[in-house]
Scaffold this active site. Structure first.
Site, short mmCIF file in Angstrom:
data_model
loop_
_atom_site.label_atom_id
_atom_site.label_comp_id
_atom_site.label_asym_id
_atom_site.label_seq_id
_atom_site.Cartn_x
_atom_site.Cartn_y
_atom_site.Cartn_z
N HIS A 41 -5.99 2.68 1.99
CA HIS A 41 -5.18 3.84 2.37
C HIS A 41 -5.68 4.51 3.66
CE1 HIS A 41 -3.47 3.20 -1.44
NE2 HIS A 41 -4.22 4.00 -2.16
N ASP A 79 0.88 -1.17 0.00
CA ASP A 79 0.00 0.00 0.00
C ASP A 79 0.92 1.22 0.00
OD1 ASP A 79 -1.63 2.17 0.59
OD2 ASP A 79 -2.86 1.09 2.04
N HIS A 80 0.99 1.90 -1.14
CA HIS A 80 2.01 2.95 -1.27
C HIS A 80 1.82 4.08 -0.27
CE1 HIS A 80 -1.14 4.88 -3.77
NE2 HIS A 80 -0.55 6.00 -3.44
#
Length: 513
Positions: A271, A208-209
């Site tokens: 996110h 998950d960036h």
């Protein structure tokens, strides 16, 4: 009264880092979907930056795998052209680029072709000898989610991945999987079952960036390294928490994909729930990966369920004007491009403190931040007939994730003069300016952690399923009229006016946008 900016001096301390895992083991990175947009825009630029900075393993190679036929020379040129557009450091360091390009080789074949994976295995054995990578393999699935099970089965069938029975087993094999981790709770469980059939959980890195962003990581340091904030970080002192992730762009030609996904799956389930967990978790026993992930999972378990007819009271969704005219979007679609949510965490620390989340496309500006709103002073000492007291504003701590990464704290102060007039003041710390260093891209940190085997910033199976367990009933309600109206909002606005009612029910209002 407008808040005034206050300059803050920072004093970075030299010396050994608090946490450092050193240079990673030698390894070969196999990149599935090497010709895709993610690889060109994010992955190759991140790998090049790591190579330029001397952070990659001394012995390292990349195998770019694609279903279409690739040639080494032409693909290396393709990567070079992409780096000219998307690399963080410009102009390109030609010496570093030459070394980086020499480490890239290609492979091709179908994801369901046993012969192609047999050839891949032979290539990996050859690369291990030539590049001295010790047989360590890191697989990255930068492909559509529909291909994940097939790639895993093909790798397992070819003997290219195997379950590690002992910690630190060598040579190792690890797998990076891009979101989405499923479409709902049922599909997430099915995907996790497929992953678990081939690999141990410690070999799986669900990327998950957002968790690779420096300012997201800084939430933990800010909370637990500063004694003046953690004692206040609870229901006794905090009135509510606001998390906003606004985008100024629309679906950008990805209407078909987005209409199957929507803002809740795209932003909230992964996110924003991860950011919420970092803000709400209890202090971990240590900064070890499993200790941090244990505490985050407790937050997901404590989320108060919202189901069926309750959904319209806690969730407001919308579509920007013209969304249904986008290519690939179905007429009559109820897929939201905007969502506002009121969430409650039923824990000792947070009971009674609402968490308001917002995310959307085609909004007024690009902004991702967390605002911690502290409670108002208990009594108006500066009433002066009541006028001044009404102007007092509660303290707000803002953690800016993007853009202009930093931290701001607002407070009240006396305005110079004979009368007692009060004005708002903001202390503002700019992350990059304060430390005189560029903020690295998220994928740089995440790729490096995968090579080191550090899972701190990656989602664990139980947390993924807990998050889907909370979100799936909301999605089911929103697919029908039980979820309430899908409001329309103007492009470039703050979203649908109906979203203002969520905080307004308790005398609050959104503070950003």
């Amino acid at each position: 009264m407008d808040a005034q900016g206050v300059h803050i001096e920072t004093h970075p301390r030299e010396g050994e880092p608090v946490f450092s895992a050193g240079r990673p083991d030698p390894c070969t990175l196999v990149l599935f979907g090497a010709t895709g947009d993610l690889a060109e825009r994010k992955l190759f630029p991140a790998l090049f930056e790591l190579a330029r900075s001397g952070l990659l393993p001394e012995h390292f190679a990349i195998v770019a795998y694609s279903r279409s036929k690739l040639e080494d020379a032409s693909f290396r040129e393709h990567v070079k052209e992409g780096l000219k557009k998307f690399a963080r450091t410009q102009p390109l360091d030609e010496a570093a680029l030459k070394r980086f390009a020499e480490a890239i080789e290609t492979a091709s074949g179908g994801y369901d072709d046993p012969e192609a994976f047999k050839r891949l295995g032979q290539k990996l054995q050859d690369i291990s000898k030539r590049h001295q990578t010790d047989g360590n393999k890191l697989y990255y699935m930068a492909t559509p989610a529909s291909t994940f099970p097939q790639i895993i089965q093909s790798l397992s069938g070819a003997g290219l991945i195997k379950r590690e029975e002992q910690p630190g087993e060598k040579p190792w094999s690890r797998l990076i999987i891009e979101k989405p981790f499923g479409h709902d709770l049922e599909s997430a469980k099915a995907l996790n079952k497929t992953l678990g059939s081939a690999l141990d959980e410690k070999q799986i890195f669900r990327i998950d960036h957002y968790l690779g962003k420096e300012t997201v990581q800084n939430i933990l340091v800010f909370r637990f390294a500063n004694a003046i904030f953690e004692p206040l970080w609870n229901r006794q002192h905090i009135d509510h928490v606001e998390i906003t992730a606004a985008e100024a762009i629309g679906v950008e030609g990805r209407g078909g994909f987005y209409d199957e996904t929507g803002v809740i799956r795209d932003m909230v389930q992964n996110h924003l729930l991860q950011v919420l967990a970092l803000c709400a978790m209890e202090p971990p026993v240590s900064f070890a990966a499993e200790d941090i992930r244990d505490e985050k999972n407790k937050v997901f378990r404590a989320l108060r369920p919202v189901e069926g007819g309750e959904v319209p009271q806690h969730v407001v969704v919308g579509q920007y004007e013209g969304y249904q005219d986008e290519k690939g979007v179905k007429k009559g679609s109820r897929t939201p491009t905007y969502v506002a949510m009121k969430m409650n965490i039923d824990s000792w620390r947070w009971q009674g403190v609402p968490f308001y989340l917002r995310a959307g496309k085609n909004l007024k500006k690009r902004l991702t931040e967390v605002s911690i709103h502290f409670k108002s002073v208990p009594i108006g000492l500066f009433s002066g007939g009541g006028a001044t007291c009404q102007r007092l504003q509660p303290n707000v701590l803002t953690l800016r994730i993007q853009p202009h990464e930093g931290i701001a704290l607002s407070f009240e102060s006396k305005i110079p003069g004979e009368d007692v007039n009060i004005g708002g003041v903001t202390m503002d710390m700019d992350y990059a300016e304060s430390f005189k260093k560029p903020v690295p891209e998220a994928y740089e940190r995440l790729l490096l952690d995968c090579m080191r085997g550090n899972a701190t910033l990656f989602a664990r199976q139980d947390s993924v399923e807990q998050a889907w367990g909370y979100i799936t009933p909301i999605l089911k309600a929103l697919e029908t009229d039980a979820g309430g109206t899908v409001h329309t909002y103007a492009r470039g606005s703050k979203g649908p006016d109906a979203a203002d009612a969520l905080p307004a029910k308790n005398g609050r209002r959104w503070s950003t946008l």
